[in-house]
Design an enzyme around this catalytic site. Structure first.
Site, PDB file in Angstrom:
ATOM      1  N   LEU A   1      -2.065  -0.172   8.269  1.00 31.10           N
ATOM      2  CA  LEU A   1      -2.409  -0.665   6.946  1.00 31.10           C
ATOM      3  C   LEU A   1      -3.034   0.424   6.072  1.00 31.10           C
ATOM      4  CD1 LEU A   1      -2.729  -3.055   4.985  1.00 31.10           C
ATOM      5  CD2 LEU A   1      -4.936  -3.506   6.066  1.00 31.10           C
ATOM      6  N   ASP A   2      -2.425   0.665   4.913  1.00 28.96           N
ATOM      7  CA  ASP A   2      -2.943   1.559   3.879  1.00 28.96           C
ATOM      8  C   ASP A   2      -3.350   2.937   4.397  1.00 28.96           C
ATOM      9  OD1 ASP A   2      -2.532  -0.413   1.988  1.00 28.96           O
ATOM     10  OD2 ASP A   2      -4.559  -1.205   2.157  1.00 28.96           O
TER      11      ASP A   2
END
Length: 175
Positions: free
Chosen positions: A118-119
């Protein structure tokens, strides 16, 4: 900007009204828009893969699901994401209100390539803007959303102009 020359695709798991600026932009530039109601239990990734199979790259904007490694390996092309710079301090619902209530002085946006984590993909573009005590919640949110649009547009423009190169393990060079 070259985005409408390339095969482009806009997908969302948030339905848009017929007369929003996003829909008008997509229609004006001949970019198809598809709304798929997704959830963490049913991400509908196989349906998304069918829709995007003939695209050159994929942009996630306000797409609130994490794409699986299986999806990314199957798609085999670049995926670009944008998010506000209020993470990780203000997680969950209404992060802009949380940040406003906390008296945040700088807001930001980050555009990056999507990876399985994630990110955490290589960053393409980042922007910041100052907010002050003169801002109310509405102007705070408007500044944040405008910053996200500018950051994403600049990242896509650089990408389409072939000015983004991978560097080392998790970095990019943008020239």
């Amino acid at each position: 900007m070259l985005i409408w020359v390339l095969s482009a695709f806009c997908n969302s798991n948030h339905e848009r009204g017929a007369n929003t600026h996003v829909i008008r932009f997509l229609e004006r530039n001949g970019i198809p828009y598809h709304y798929l109601d997704t959830s963490t239990e049913n991400k509908r990734e196989e349906e998304i893969l069918k829709l995007v199979q003939n695209t050159d790259f994929l942009v996630l904007a306000r797409y609130m699901q994490v794409l699986s490694g299986k999806f990314l390996r199957s798609y085999e092309k670049d995926v670009i994401n944008i998010h506000h710079g209020l993470l990780p301090s203000f997680k969950g619902g209404f992060p802009s209100k949380q940040a406003f209530d906390a008296g945040v002085k700088l807001i930001g946006a980050t555009s990056h390539f999507v990876t399985e984590e994630l990110d955490s993909g290589p960053i393409i573009e980042q922007m910041v803007e100052r907010v002050t005590h003169r801002d109310n919640l509405r102007s705070f949110i408007q500044k944040s959303e405008n910053l996200e649009k500018q950051c994403l547009a600049k990242a896509i423009k650089s990408y389409c102009e072939l000015r983004v190169l991978p560097y080392e393990h998790n970095k990019t060079v943008v020239f």
